[in-house]
Design a protein around this motif. Sequence first.
Motif, PDB file in Angstrom:
ATOM      1  N   PHE A   8     -51.462 -63.885  39.142  1.00  0.00           N
ATOM      2  CA  PHE A   8     -50.295 -63.809  38.310  1.00  0.00           C
ATOM      3  C   PHE A   8     -49.365 -62.733  38.871  1.00  0.00           C
ATOM      4  CE2 PHE A   8     -53.849 -64.335  35.171  1.00  0.00           C
ATOM      5  CZ  PHE A   8     -53.693 -65.227  34.700  1.00  0.00           C
ATOM      6  N   VAL A   9     -49.686 -62.520  39.917  1.00  0.00           N
ATOM      7  CA  VAL A   9     -48.446 -61.523  40.756  1.00  0.00           C
ATOM      8  C   VAL A   9     -47.338 -62.250  41.270  1.00  0.00           C
ATOM      9  CG1 VAL A   9     -47.977 -59.857  42.727  1.00  0.00           C
ATOM     10  CG2 VAL A   9     -50.213 -59.841  41.332  1.00  0.00           C
ATOM     11  N   GLY A  10     -46.023 -61.717  40.859  1.00  0.00           N
ATOM     12  CA  GLY A  10     -44.939 -62.291  41.353  1.00  0.00           C
ATOM     13  C   GLY A  10     -44.601 -63.679  40.383  1.00  0.00           C
ATOM     14  N   THR A  11     -45.130 -63.840  39.439  1.00  0.00           N
ATOM     15  CA  THR A  11     -44.668 -64.949  38.399  1.00  0.00           C
ATOM     16  C   THR A  11     -44.235 -64.472  37.193  1.00  0.00           C
ATOM     17  OG1 THR A  11     -47.044 -65.042  37.476  1.00  0.00           O
ATOM     18  CG2 THR A  11     -46.719 -66.161  39.169  1.00  0.00           C
ATOM     19  N   GLY A  12     -43.896 -65.313  36.213  1.00  0.00           N
ATOM     20  CA  GLY A  12     -43.420 -64.807  34.882  1.00  0.00           C
ATOM     21  C   GLY A  12     -44.598 -64.481  34.091  1.00  0.00           C
ATOM     22  N   ALA A  13     -45.742 -64.928  34.398  1.00  0.00           N
ATOM     23  CA  ALA A  13     -47.067 -64.306  33.613  1.00  0.00           C
ATOM     24  C   ALA A  13     -47.192 -62.956  33.722  1.00  0.00           C
ATOM     25  CB  ALA A  13     -48.215 -65.191  33.939  1.00  0.00           C
ATOM     26  N   ASP A  14     -46.708 -62.439  35.000  1.00  0.00           N
ATOM     27  CA  ASP A  14     -46.972 -61.041  35.479  1.00  0.00           C
ATOM     28  C   ASP A  14     -46.327 -60.177  34.436  1.00  0.00           C
ATOM     29  OD1 ASP A  14     -47.720 -58.920  37.024  1.00  0.00           O
ATOM     30  OD2 ASP A  14     -45.833 -58.750  38.051  1.00  0.00           O
ATOM     31  N   THR A  15     -45.034 -60.512  34.352  1.00  0.00           N
ATOM     32  CA  THR A  15     -44.049 -59.912  33.430  1.00  0.00           C
ATOM     33  C   THR A  15     -44.569 -59.920  31.930  1.00  0.00           C
ATOM     34  OG1 THR A  15     -42.237 -60.332  34.918  1.00  0.00           O
ATOM     35  CG2 THR A  15     -41.481 -59.507  32.751  1.00  0.00           C
ATOM     36  N   ALA A  16     -44.993 -61.160  31.678  1.00  0.00           N
ATOM     37  CA  ALA A  16     -45.461 -61.369  30.165  1.00  0.00           C
ATOM     38  C   ALA A  16     -46.571 -60.409  29.891  1.00  0.00           C
ATOM     39  CB  ALA A  16     -45.516 -62.905  29.809  1.00  0.00           C
ATOM     40  N   LEU A  17     -47.304 -60.434  30.993  1.00  0.00           N
ATOM     41  CA  LEU A  17     -48.670 -59.746  30.647  1.00  0.00           C
ATOM     42  C   LEU A  17     -48.419 -58.060  30.719  1.00  0.00           C
ATOM     43  CD1 LEU A  17     -51.331 -61.605  32.854  1.00  0.00           C
ATOM     44  CD2 LEU A  17     -51.239 -61.422  30.554  1.00  0.00           C
ATOM     45  N   HIS A  18     -47.592 -57.614  31.195  1.00  0.00           N
ATOM     46  CA  HIS A  18     -47.055 -56.269  31.292  1.00  0.00           C
ATOM     47  C   HIS A  18     -46.321 -55.738  29.747  1.00  0.00           C
ATOM     48  CE1 HIS A  18     -47.780 -56.065  35.698  1.00  0.00           C
ATOM     49  NE2 HIS A  18     -47.743 -54.506  35.503  1.00  0.00           N
ATOM     50  N   VAL A  19     -45.765 -56.853  29.543  1.00  0.00           N
ATOM     51  CA  VAL A  19     -45.252 -56.527  28.221  1.00  0.00           C
ATOM     52  C   VAL A  19     -46.164 -56.513  27.037  1.00  0.00           C
ATOM     53  CG1 VAL A  19     -43.471 -57.517  26.324  1.00  0.00           C
ATOM     54  CG2 VAL A  19     -42.803 -57.382  28.804  1.00  0.00           C
ATOM     55  N   VAL A  20     -47.131 -57.438  26.974  1.00  0.00           N
ATOM     56  CA  VAL A  20     -48.266 -57.493  25.829  1.00  0.00           C
ATOM     57  C   VAL A  20     -48.845 -56.283  26.039  1.00  0.00           C
ATOM     58  CG1 VAL A  20     -50.371 -58.493  25.370  1.00  0.00           C
ATOM     59  CG2 VAL A  20     -48.161 -60.088  26.003  1.00  0.00           C
ATOM     60  N   ALA A  21     -49.059 -55.698  27.435  1.00  0.00           N
ATOM     61  CA  ALA A  21     -49.994 -54.532  27.618  1.00  0.00           C
ATOM     62  C   ALA A  21     -49.460 -53.214  27.146  1.00  0.00           C
ATOM     63  CB  ALA A  21     -50.602 -54.341  28.917  1.00  0.00           C
ATOM     64  N   ALA A  22     -47.983 -53.250  27.171  1.00  0.00           N
ATOM     65  CA  ALA A  22     -47.259 -52.246  26.843  1.00  0.00           C
ATOM     66  C   ALA A  22     -47.049 -52.011  25.308  1.00  0.00           C
ATOM     67  CB  ALA A  22     -45.808 -51.926  27.500  1.00  0.00           C
ATOM     68  N   VAL A  23     -46.913 -53.124  24.660  1.00  0.00           N
ATOM     69  CA  VAL A  23     -47.187 -53.416  23.204  1.00  0.00           C
ATOM     70  C   VAL A  23     -48.388 -52.826  22.506  1.00  0.00           C
ATOM     71  CG1 VAL A  23     -46.903 -54.908  21.264  1.00  0.00           C
ATOM     72  CG2 VAL A  23     -45.219 -55.081  23.077  1.00  0.00           C
ATOM     73  N   VAL A  24     -49.409 -53.424  23.259  1.00  0.00           N
ATOM     74  CA  VAL A  24     -50.542 -52.987  22.669  1.00  0.00           C
ATOM     75  C   VAL A  24     -50.842 -51.597  23.052  1.00  0.00           C
ATOM     76  CG1 VAL A  24     -53.371 -53.364  23.058  1.00  0.00           C
ATOM     77  CG2 VAL A  24     -51.770 -55.149  23.055  1.00  0.00           C
ATOM     78  N   MET A  25     -50.567 -50.989  24.085  1.00  0.00           N
ATOM     79  CA  MET A  25     -50.643 -49.602  24.234  1.00  0.00           C
ATOM     80  C   MET A  25     -49.995 -48.684  23.126  1.00  0.00           C
ATOM     81  SD  MET A  25     -50.072 -47.122  27.482  1.00  0.00           S
ATOM     82  CE  MET A  25     -48.228 -47.052  27.385  1.00  0.00           C
ATOM     83  N   VAL A  26     -48.559 -48.995  23.233  1.00  0.00           N
ATOM     84  CA  VAL A  26     -47.798 -48.179  22.114  1.00  0.00           C
ATOM     85  C   VAL A  26     -48.439 -48.313  20.458  1.00  0.00           C
ATOM     86  CG1 VAL A  26     -45.596 -48.261  21.119  1.00  0.00           C
ATOM     87  CG2 VAL A  26     -45.567 -48.486  23.519  1.00  0.00           C
ATOM     88  N   GLY A  27     -48.773 -49.790  20.307  1.00  0.00           N
ATOM     89  CA  GLY A  27     -49.326 -49.613  18.955  1.00  0.00           C
ATOM     90  C   GLY A  27     -50.722 -49.004  18.649  1.00  0.00           C
ATOM     91  N   THR A  28     -51.437 -48.887  19.674  1.00  0.00           N
ATOM     92  CA  THR A  28     -52.821 -48.154  19.667  1.00  0.00           C
ATOM     93  C   THR A  28     -52.539 -46.659  19.564  1.00  0.00           C
ATOM     94  OG1 THR A  28     -54.009 -49.876  21.072  1.00  0.00           O
ATOM     95  CG2 THR A  28     -54.846 -47.620  20.945  1.00  0.00           C
ATOM     96  N   VAL A  29     -51.445 -46.087  20.286  1.00  0.00           N
ATOM     97  CA  VAL A  29     -51.238 -44.810  20.256  1.00  0.00           C
ATOM     98  C   VAL A  29     -50.359 -44.332  18.662  1.00  0.00           C
ATOM     99  CG1 VAL A  29     -49.666 -42.977  21.328  1.00  0.00           C
ATOM    100  CG2 VAL A  29     -50.811 -44.289  22.714  1.00  0.00           C
ATOM    101  N   ALA A  30     -49.649 -45.271  18.353  1.00  0.00           N
ATOM    102  CA  ALA A  30     -48.890 -45.293  17.155  1.00  0.00           C
ATOM    103  C   ALA A  30     -49.917 -45.189  15.993  1.00  0.00           C
ATOM    104  CB  ALA A  30     -48.022 -46.039  16.868  1.00  0.00           C
ATOM    105  N   ALA A  31     -51.050 -46.050  16.080  1.00  0.00           N
ATOM    106  CA  ALA A  31     -52.121 -46.354  14.983  1.00  0.00           C
ATOM    107  C   ALA A  31     -53.079 -45.118  14.921  1.00  0.00           C
ATOM    108  CB  ALA A  31     -53.062 -47.440  15.174  1.00  0.00           C
TER     109      ALA A  31
END
Length: 104
Positions: A8-31
């Motif tokens: 997934f490095v250098g593909t569009g999936a790489d960026t999507a996975l980073h966005v999903v990971a960031a959303v999950v991390m922020v949601g976990t910290v907020a919860a």
Amino acid sequence: MSLISTPFVGTGADTALHVVAAVVMVGTVAAALYGFWKLHELPISKAHNRKHHQLGLITVLTWIGFVWHWVWVLAVILAFVDGEAALRRIRDIWREPAHGGDHA
């Protein structure tokens, strides 16, 4: 393709996975922060529900408990223990006659 290549490095999936990971991390910290806040406010809500006479004291102890956690424990004890009923029970125990034995 190499055996050591990273997927997934250098593909569009790489960026999507980073966005999903960031959303999950922020949601976990907020919860976690929300859960900590609700737990910390437990003595105040219990005192409100019981229409406790020492609501101001419990509120102040709860806020001080953010800094000194042992003070929060005092707020929990005050909020959950019915002081008037406990004092009446102690008074009744004190006034009960001694049982068992020939004490003069």
